[in-house]
Design an enzyme around this catalytic site. Structure first.
Site, PDB file in Angstrom:
ATOM      1  N   ASP A   1     -10.078  -7.352   3.208  1.00 51.22           N
ATOM      2  CA  ASP A   1      -9.029  -7.597   2.206  1.00 51.22           C
ATOM      3  C   ASP A   1      -9.188  -8.997   1.609  1.00 51.22           C
ATOM      4  OD1 ASP A   1      -6.735  -7.205   0.729  1.00 51.22           O
ATOM      5  OD2 ASP A   1      -5.347  -7.372   2.418  1.00 51.22           O
TER       6      ASP A   1
ATOM      7  N   TYR B   1      -6.769  -4.387  12.835  1.00 47.94           N
ATOM      8  CA  TYR B   1      -5.843  -3.347  13.287  1.00 47.94           C
ATOM      9  C   TYR B   1      -6.304  -2.601  14.546  1.00 47.94           C
ATOM     10  CZ  TYR B   1      -2.798  -3.876   9.183  1.00 47.94           C
ATOM     11  OH  TYR B   1      -1.911  -4.343   8.242  1.00 47.94           O
TER      12      TYR B   1
HETATM   13  N1  AR6 Z   1     -17.397  -5.916   3.656  1.00 50.36           N
HETATM   14  C1  AR6 Z   1     -17.326  -4.755   4.357  1.00 50.36           C
HETATM   15  N2  AR6 Z   1     -16.659  -4.639   5.522  1.00 50.36           N
HETATM   16  C2  AR6 Z   1     -16.029  -5.747   5.994  1.00 50.36           C
HETATM   17  C3  AR6 Z   1     -16.059  -6.984   5.325  1.00 50.36           C
HETATM   18  C4  AR6 Z   1     -16.775  -7.044   4.085  1.00 50.36           C
HETATM   19  N3  AR6 Z   1     -16.858  -8.161   3.374  1.00 50.36           N
HETATM   20  N4  AR6 Z   1     -15.351  -7.884   6.067  1.00 50.36           N
HETATM   21  C5  AR6 Z   1     -14.901  -7.224   7.161  1.00 50.36           C
HETATM   22  N5  AR6 Z   1     -15.328  -5.948   7.130  1.00 50.36           N
HETATM   23  P1  AR6 Z   1     -10.346  -5.508   8.686  1.00 50.36           P
HETATM   24  P2  AR6 Z   1      -8.181  -3.580   9.262  1.00 50.36           P
HETATM   25  C6  AR6 Z   1     -15.106  -4.854   8.103  1.00 50.36           C
HETATM   26  O1  AR6 Z   1      -9.883  -6.434   9.743  1.00 50.36           O
HETATM   27  O2  AR6 Z   1      -8.647  -3.468  10.667  1.00 50.36           O
HETATM   28  C7  AR6 Z   1      -6.277  -7.721   6.738  1.00 50.36           C
HETATM   29  O3  AR6 Z   1      -5.679  -8.947   7.043  1.00 50.36           O
HETATM   30  C8  AR6 Z   1     -14.784  -5.217   9.527  1.00 50.36           C
HETATM   31  O4  AR6 Z   1     -15.989  -5.471  10.256  1.00 50.36           O
HETATM   32  O5  AR6 Z   1     -10.766  -6.076   7.368  1.00 50.36           O
HETATM   33  O6  AR6 Z   1      -7.886  -2.331   8.498  1.00 50.36           O
HETATM   34  C9  AR6 Z   1      -5.369  -6.832   5.924  1.00 50.36           C
HETATM   35  O7  AR6 Z   1      -4.592  -7.577   4.999  1.00 50.36           O
HETATM   36  C10 AR6 Z   1     -14.099  -3.949  10.024  1.00 50.36           C
HETATM   37  O8  AR6 Z   1     -15.052  -3.026  10.494  1.00 50.36           O
HETATM   38  O9  AR6 Z   1      -9.207  -4.396   8.316  1.00 50.36           O
HETATM   39  C11 AR6 Z   1      -4.530  -6.194   6.979  1.00 50.36           C
HETATM   40  O10 AR6 Z   1      -3.463  -7.043   7.369  1.00 50.36           O
HETATM   41  C12 AR6 Z   1     -13.461  -3.355   8.764  1.00 50.36           C
HETATM   42  O11 AR6 Z   1     -13.970  -4.125   7.665  1.00 50.36           O
HETATM   43  C13 AR6 Z   1      -5.472  -6.016   8.138  1.00 50.36           C
HETATM   44  O12 AR6 Z   1      -6.472  -7.026   7.963  1.00 50.36           O
HETATM   45  C14 AR6 Z   1     -11.954  -3.415   8.740  1.00 50.36           C
HETATM   46  O13 AR6 Z   1     -11.537  -4.648   9.296  1.00 50.36           O
HETATM   47  C15 AR6 Z   1      -6.159  -4.677   8.103  1.00 50.36           C
HETATM   48  O14 AR6 Z   1      -6.917  -4.512   9.271  1.00 50.36           O
END
Ligand code: AR6
Length: 174
Positions: free
Chosen positions: A35, A126
């Site tokens: 995000d 999450y």
């Molecule tokens: N490109 C692709 N994947 C990514 C990137 C990127 N640049 N950066 C991280 N990931 P998360 P959630 C992956 O924590 O668990 C935020 O604060 C990461 O390795 O981004 O759904 C939101 O505002 C992981 O596998 O999202 C919410 O509050 C995946 O993206 C909360 O985090 C999801 O990790 C959402 O948590």
């Protein structure tokens, strides 16, 4: 397995696709993880559109999705979906995560999107167990594509090695 499903390891903000999906939170105002990366790379336009959506409908519930433009990103659109926070499976997390993928694909179709890339929703901050989340993602996308002819490509973007290896194994064997 539908041959339109692809796997990519890296940063989703670099992808030149019609839409990338954001793992947002209910506020739609940005955060950490993917995000944060999407809002940083896409710039103020995305946040302004998210604020407008918030003013109209009051944020976004877990499992639901909304769409904005991609701002400065290579992607034309960002589809923001809110994954469930993992709570030991007690809060319908499986159903809600499946809804994230299904509703994002539905919005994509409604907006004439042909190519779409998903991050591994809910598996970061999450804490949704990665293998379970991957099976849900692949199942829902594969099932959706079985009834769809308009989408050309659905990319699973894995940022971390662990998710990449899980997806690789699932996509090779299913
Ligand atoms: N490109 C692709 N994947 C990514 C990137 C990127 N640049 N950066 C991280 N990931 P998360 P959630 C992956 O924590 O668990 C935020 O604060 C990461 O390795 O981004 O759904 C939101 O505002 C992981 O596998 O999202 C919410 O509050 C995946 O993206 C909360 O985090 C999801 O990790 C959402 O948590």
């Amino acid at each position: 397995m539908d041959t339109r499903i692809k796997l990519f390891q890296g940063d989703i903000t670099f992808l030149l696709v019609d839409a990338i999906v954001n793992a947002a939170n209910t506020s739609l105002l940005g955060g950490g993880g993917v995000d944060g990366a999407i809002h940083r790379a896409g710039g103020q336009a995305i946040l302004d559109e998210c604020i407008a959506i918030r003013n109209k409908q009051g944020g976004c519930k877990a499992g639901e999705a909304v769409i904005t433009t991609g701002g400065k990103l290579p992607a034309t659109y960002v589809i923001h979906t809110v994954g469930p926070v993992w709570n030991n499976g007690k809060n319908q997390e499986t159903r809600l995560l499946a809804n994230c993928y299904r509703n994002s694909l539905q919005i994509a179709v409604e907006n004439n999107i042909k190519t779409i890339a998903f991050p591994n929703i809910s598996t970061g901050i999450y804490r949704f167990p990665k293998t379970d989340a991957a099976y849900i993602a692949v199942d829902v996308v594969n099932e959706f594509l079985a009834n769809n002819t308009t989408l050309d490509q659905v990319v699973f973007v894995c940022y971390d090695e662990e998710n990449f290896n899980i997806y690789k194994e699932i996509l090779e064997t299913v």
